[in-house]
Write an enzyme that holds these catalytic residues in place. Structure first.
Site, PDB file in Angstrom:
ATOM      1  N   PHE A  11       0.758  -1.302   0.044  1.00 48.23           N
ATOM      2  CA  PHE A  11      -0.201  -0.055  -0.224  1.00 48.23           C
ATOM      3  C   PHE A  11       1.304   1.335  -0.121  1.00 48.23           C
ATOM      4  CE2 PHE A  11      -4.113   1.911   1.776  1.00 48.23           C
ATOM      5  CZ  PHE A  11      -4.587   1.621   0.339  1.00 48.23           C
ATOM      6  N   ALA A  13       2.588   4.094  -2.732  1.00 47.42           N
ATOM      7  CA  ALA A  13       2.022   5.296  -4.143  1.00 47.42           C
ATOM      8  C   ALA A  13       1.298   3.952  -4.389  1.00 47.42           C
ATOM      9  CB  ALA A  13       3.179   5.638  -4.655  1.00 47.42           C
ATOM     10  N   LYS A 121       7.848  -5.415 -10.654  1.00 48.11           N
ATOM     11  CA  LYS A 121       9.224  -6.274 -11.385  1.00 48.11           C
ATOM     12  C   LYS A 121      10.420  -7.317 -10.901  1.00 48.11           C
ATOM     13  CE  LYS A 121      10.508  -1.891 -12.624  1.00 48.11           C
ATOM     14  NZ  LYS A 121       9.553  -1.135 -11.979  1.00 48.11           N
ATOM     15  N   GLU A 145       0.956  -5.956 -16.494  1.00 48.52           N
ATOM     16  CA  GLU A 145       1.152  -4.895 -17.919  1.00 48.52           C
ATOM     17  C   GLU A 145       1.494  -3.697 -17.136  1.00 48.52           C
ATOM     18  OE1 GLU A 145      -0.375  -4.069 -21.315  1.00 48.52           O
ATOM     19  OE2 GLU A 145       1.369  -2.226 -21.123  1.00 48.52           O
ATOM     20  N   VAL A 148       5.806  -2.647 -16.889  1.00 47.17           N
ATOM     21  CA  VAL A 148       6.247  -2.124 -18.002  1.00 47.17           C
ATOM     22  C   VAL A 148       6.158  -0.956 -18.392  1.00 47.17           C
ATOM     23  CG1 VAL A 148       8.141  -2.749 -20.397  1.00 47.17           C
ATOM     24  CG2 VAL A 148       7.220  -4.410 -18.903  1.00 47.17           C
ATOM     25  N   GLY A 203      11.497  14.777  -6.814  1.00 46.20           N
ATOM     26  CA  GLY A 203      10.858  13.292  -6.297  1.00 46.20           C
ATOM     27  C   GLY A 203      10.768  12.371  -7.754  1.00 46.20           C
ATOM     28  N   ASP A 217      16.699  -0.585 -14.152  1.00 47.51           N
ATOM     29  CA  ASP A 217      15.156   0.028 -14.376  1.00 47.51           C
ATOM     30  C   ASP A 217      14.770  -1.326 -15.923  1.00 47.51           C
ATOM     31  OD1 ASP A 217      12.833  -0.082 -13.106  1.00 47.51           O
ATOM     32  OD2 ASP A 217      12.375   1.710 -14.824  1.00 47.51           O
ATOM     33  N   LYS A 221      12.611  -4.197 -17.332  1.00 51.65           N
ATOM     34  CA  LYS A 221      11.710  -4.314 -18.168  1.00 51.65           C
ATOM     35  C   LYS A 221      11.635  -4.445 -19.307  1.00 51.65           C
ATOM     36  CE  LYS A 221      10.268   0.149 -16.108  1.00 51.65           C
ATOM     37  NZ  LYS A 221       9.885   1.490 -15.791  1.00 51.65           N
TER      38      LYS A 221
END
Lengths: 332, 167
Positions: A11, A13, A121, A145, A148, A203, A217, A221
């Site tokens: 829980f 963002a 991921k 979905e 990525v 941020g 990252d 993906k």
């Protein structure tokens, strides 16, 4: 009306974004004949559950005020195992070294015959084959979905909308943080360090940005795309990865004078997986700026199809989770 | 001057020798020969591309001798480069000897560094360069990029290539 008893595990963002979207789309979902009843919400400190449905609005307020949604000392994993429901929305943080709690949660969900929709991921990068097998054995649906490109549709685009086309390759910008840093370095003629600091303040970059800027990252993906769309069983180690930390403002400027921008491009085809800074012609569809993500799919029949969209953000990511949820339950 | 020449050979033994002899007689320096064995022209001859260095005043004589040997000269031109690529290099481009990098590509005879922009923000700071490489064909361009990749790895330079091109 079909009732889908659902848990939201994680829980932060994105999990909160899912809760907001479910509240916002309640009537719309009903118009499709779907009642999504959230029976449990868990974060790292604990959980709340109610077989008749928890109050999502209250969960959001409690999380904002106290930092946790927890009313009980229960983990997400325990809830998945013990509580009767149909769908697990798995939105715990990505851990690409071990798969983190996400991997355990997904395994438990399939062991107990539940469907999974996730943005996480880590487990997909490490154990894609195993998880797909487990889902298949359990007769569960498994959709990801949101893992990525956030809101940008790519997996469902290729598997559903472009069904029948052989995909020859996909290349694109799959990390909004890197795109922002490179775009701003060019605009401001500022160093990588300065713009990284700015991105952290806004941020856009994490406190530990290495995961984004080293290309990790993007590589994760790519692995997901390779597995989901090319039927491979690739892992992170199969990707040749170069990040953006060495890019200089001078290089960006010189590239621009010669009609190019520099972007961190991920490329996947049957030949291999590669993440590297690349020169992209300024007028090319992949030359998008800001935090946008973009992907160009090279297909056998339809030629090149390019999609672009917001790659991150709680509501944008929740939009991809919502579309997965609808496509699972509307079709059966 | 460096020129490219497209000639056609009959598909019988000894033709290549007939093509090369006049070159030697006219003191032309042969740099590359691309022999398209599998191709045939409508005249059933085999196309061959030459790149050579010669004095401009010798060119007419060279053509005449080739034709006297039964070699058809289809095209002569200075525009020999057909493929081009821009590459960005980042790192200690100068200290590690950019000239050496350029020389290695120029020495191939089939590819050349035709443009170089350089930025040196200060000692100890990484510099950036954009170089343009021309080559006689796609295959030759790939070979030149392979050399550049090897040099970049050795000198710890980041090489940024255009999309769609692999080194």
């Amino acid at each position: 009306m079909k009732t889908i008893r659902t848990s939201i595990i994680g829980f932060g963002a994105i999990g909160q974004g899912v809760a907001e979207v479910l509240l916002l789309k309640k009537e719309y979902l009903r118009s499709l004949g779907l009642e999504v009843r959230v029976v449990a919400v868990a974060d790292s400190k604990g959980a709340t559950f109610n077989p008749n449905g928890v109050d999502l609005a209250k969960c959001l307020v409690r999380k904002r005020e106290t930092g946790t949604v927890a009313l009980e000392k229960l983990s997400g994993l325990e809830l998945i195992k013990r509580l009767d429901h149909e769908l697990v929305i798995e939105t715990t943080p990505t851990n690409i070294e071990t798969g983190g709690v996400g991997l355990q949660n997904m395994r438990a969900a399939f062991e107990t015959g539940k469907d999974v929709v996730t943005s996480n991921k880590g487990p997909l990068t490490l154990k894609y084959g195993e998880l797909q097998e487990a889902a298949k054995a359990a007769g569960s649906k498994f959709r990801f979905e949101a893992s990525v490109g956030g809101a940008m549709p790519i997996i469902n685009l290729v598997n559903e909308v472009l069904a029948g086309n052989e995909v020859k390759g996909i290349k694109g910008i799959l990390n909004g943080t890197c795109n922002y840093i490179l775009s701003r370095m060019l605009e401001e003629k500022a160093s990588y360090k300065d713009i990284l600091a700015e991105s952290m303040e806004l941020g856009i970059a994490e406190t530990d940005p290495s995961y984004d800027v080293e290309g990790i990252d993007t590589a994760c993906k790519l692995v997901i795309l390779a597995n989901a769309l090319f039927g491979l069983d690739a892992t992170y180690n199969d990707v040749e990865v170069t990040g953006i930390t060495k890019i200089t403002p001078d290089a960006l400027e010189m590239a621009q004078e010669n009609g190019y921008v520099i972007k961190l491009i991920g490329e996947v085809s049957r030949k291999g997986l590669q993440v590297a800074p690349r020169l992209v012609p300024i007028k090319h569809p992949l030359a998008v700026g800001g935090t946008l993500n973009v992907a160009s799919v090279d297909t056998e029949l339809a030629g090149e199809i390019t999609v672009t969209g917001k790659g991150a953000g709680p509501i944008e990511t929740a939009s991809a989770i919502l579309s997965d949820l609808i496509s699972i339950y509307r079709e059966c | 001057m460096r020129i490219s020449m497209d000639i056609e050979l009959k598909d019988v033994p000894g033709q290549m020798l007939l093509a090369l002899q006049p070159l030697s007689e006219c003191r032309a320096n042969l740099i590359t020969v691309v022999h398209h064995h599998q191709k045939r022209t409508p005249r059933n001859t085999m196309p061959v591309q030459l790149v050579l260095e010669t004095r401009p005043e010798n060119l007419e004589l060279l053509k005449a001798r080739l034709e006297a040997n039964g070699i058809r000269v289809v095209r002569v031109g200075e525009q020999r480069f057909r493929e081009s690529v821009s590459v960005v290099l980042i790192g200690h481009v100068i200290h590690t000897g950019i000239q050496d990098t350029i020389d290695r590509i120029d020495k191939t005879g089939f590819a050349e560094v035709v443009d170089l922009s350089l930025s040196m923000p200060g000692i100890e700071k990484p510099s950036s360069a954009l170089i343009k490489i021309d080559a006689v064909g796609k295959e030759e361009l790939q070979k030149a990029l392979a050399i550049l990749r090897e040099v970049s790895a050795k000198k710890d330079l980041l090489m940024v290539l255009p999309i769609g091109i692999q080194a």
